[in-house]
Design a protein around this motif. Structure first.
Motif, mmCIF file in Angstrom:
data_model
loop_
_atom_site.group_PDB
_atom_site.id
_atom_site.type_symbol
_atom_site.label_atom_id
_atom_site.label_comp_id
_atom_site.label_asym_id
_atom_site.label_seq_id
_atom_site.Cartn_x
_atom_site.Cartn_y
_atom_site.Cartn_z
ATOM 1 N N ASN A 25 -15.908 -7.872 50.851
ATOM 2 C CA ASN A 25 -16.329 -8.471 49.578
ATOM 3 C C ASN A 25 -15.695 -7.795 48.368
ATOM 4 N N ASN B 281 -10.359 -18.249 50.711
ATOM 5 C CA ASN B 281 -10.480 -16.979 51.432
ATOM 6 C C ASN B 281 -9.139 -16.280 51.627
ATOM 7 N N ARG C 240 -9.252 -14.157 55.176
ATOM 8 C CA ARG C 240 -10.537 -13.995 55.863
ATOM 9 C C ARG C 240 -10.790 -15.293 56.627
ATOM 10 N N HIS D 55 -13.186 -16.626 60.062
ATOM 11 C CA HIS D 55 -14.196 -16.350 61.092
ATOM 12 C C HIS D 55 -14.602 -14.886 61.115
ATOM 13 N N GLU D 56 -14.942 -14.344 59.940
ATOM 14 C CA GLU D 56 -15.426 -12.975 59.786
ATOM 15 C C GLU D 56 -14.406 -11.905 60.178
ATOM 16 N N ARG D 57 -13.137 -12.278 60.305
ATOM 17 C CA ARG D 57 -12.062 -11.321 60.565
ATOM 18 C C ARG D 57 -11.111 -11.308 59.383
#
Length: 116
Positions: free
Chosen positions: A15, A23, A38, A40-42
């Motif tokens: 963040n 993203n 960014r 899928h949280e990678r």
């Protein structure tokens, strides 16, 4: 012979990066201009400019397959391998990203004249 990487702190938390609505963020780190994605949280790191026409990749988007899409000609590149997935034959430089206890790091090859 394996390449020597220097690991640079990217962020304590994702963040902290200035991601746009797609993203994607463009940063300068370790003497390189990189695009951080960014998905899928990678986090993924690649060259900031498209290898075809040098368009800033942070102006593009990541599609549902996880390819970064150039904003100019819509060439697509796999974020993990850098392979051109639309068949034009270009290759996008990618950089490894690791999540560690103390933050997120990107590995950048050392510049050596003789490969030592």
């Amino acid at each position: 012979m394996s390449k020597k990487l220097e690991w640079h702190l990217l962020a304590l938390h994702p963040n902290e990066l200035n991601f746009n609505e797609e993203n994607l963020a463009e940063i300068k780190i370790g003497g390189r201009h990189l695009c951080i994605a960014r998905f899928h949280e990678r986090l993924f790191a690649c060259a900031a400019k498209c290898p075809h026409a040098a368009a800033p990749l942070a102006g593009g988007y990541v599609n549902v397959q996880g390819d970064i899409v150039c904003p100019v000609h819509r060439y697509k590149f796999n974020l993990e391998t850098g392979r051109n997935t639309t068949g034009e034959g270009y290759f996008l430089k990618t950089y490894p990203v690791e999540e560690r206890e103390d933050g997120w790091y990107v590995g950048i090859e050392r510049d050596n004249w003789f490969g030592f």
